[in-house]
Design a protein around this motif. Structure first.
Motif, short mmCIF file in Angstrom:
data_model
loop_
_atom_site.label_atom_id
_atom_site.label_comp_id
_atom_site.label_asym_id
_atom_site.label_seq_id
_atom_site.Cartn_x
_atom_site.Cartn_y
_atom_site.Cartn_z
N ARG A 1 0.86 -1.18 0.00
CA ARG A 1 0.00 0.00 0.00
C ARG A 1 0.89 1.23 0.00
O ARG A 1 1.91 1.27 0.69
N SER B 1 -5.67 -5.73 3.39
CA SER B 1 -5.54 -4.59 2.47
C SER B 1 -6.55 -3.50 2.83
O SER B 1 -6.20 -2.33 2.94
N ASP C 1 -5.64 0.16 4.28
CA ASP C 1 -6.14 1.35 3.56
C ASP C 1 -6.84 2.28 4.54
O ASP C 1 -6.64 3.50 4.52
#
Length: 145
Positions: free
Chosen positions: A6, A117, A121
């Motif tokens: 990320r 993920s 985020d």
């Protein structure tokens, strides 16, 4: 095992972001309701995420204002990602008066990548708000506002 990556641009310098990664009081402004952080190799990393999920690991590498690496997992019965079973590396790359933060989590089971993920985020988005001087509000967890 899988790896997730990320990146986010933060409107702050690495020196401003650094305490949010390494100081307990600053860390809980963006991630966790309770934290125990000892940012040195072998030091403890424990964060109670959203007041309910205990993350646990230890610091592996700490380079002031540049990079922090720690092991990470969940200290919860039955969770397949146990304490310290994955590795998280966060690097800070200055770009003018902003910073590109890059997060890499490795050692995840493939089926856990999607959830982690979306979690990262959510949390690095909160970090971007806090480091830029804003208030991301209390940690309610991904998808909870």
């Amino acid at each position: 095992m899988a790896e997730l990556v990320r990146e986010i641009m933060i409107d702050a310098t690495p020196e401003t972001i650094w305490p949010f990664l390494t100081e307990t009081g600053k860390h809980v402004e963006w991630d966790g309701t309770v934290a125990e952080i000892d940012p040195r190799p072998g030091g403890i990393y424990r964060v109670l995420v959203a007041g309910s999920y205990q993350a646990a690991g230890e610091f592996v590498e700490v380079v002031a204002n540049e990079k922090v690496v720690f092991t990470f997992g969940w200290d919860q019965p039955g969770n397949p990602i146990g304490p310290g079973s994955t590795r998280v590396e966060i690097t800070l790359h200055p770009e003018g008066d902003k910073t590109r933060l890059r997060l890499v989590q490795s050692g995840l089971p493939q089926e856990a990548v999607k959830d982690h993920s979306s979690g990262w985020d959510h949390y690095i988005g909160r970090l971007a708000v806090a480091a830029a001087g804003g208030d991301p509000g209390p940690d309610k967890g991904p998808g909870q506002g």
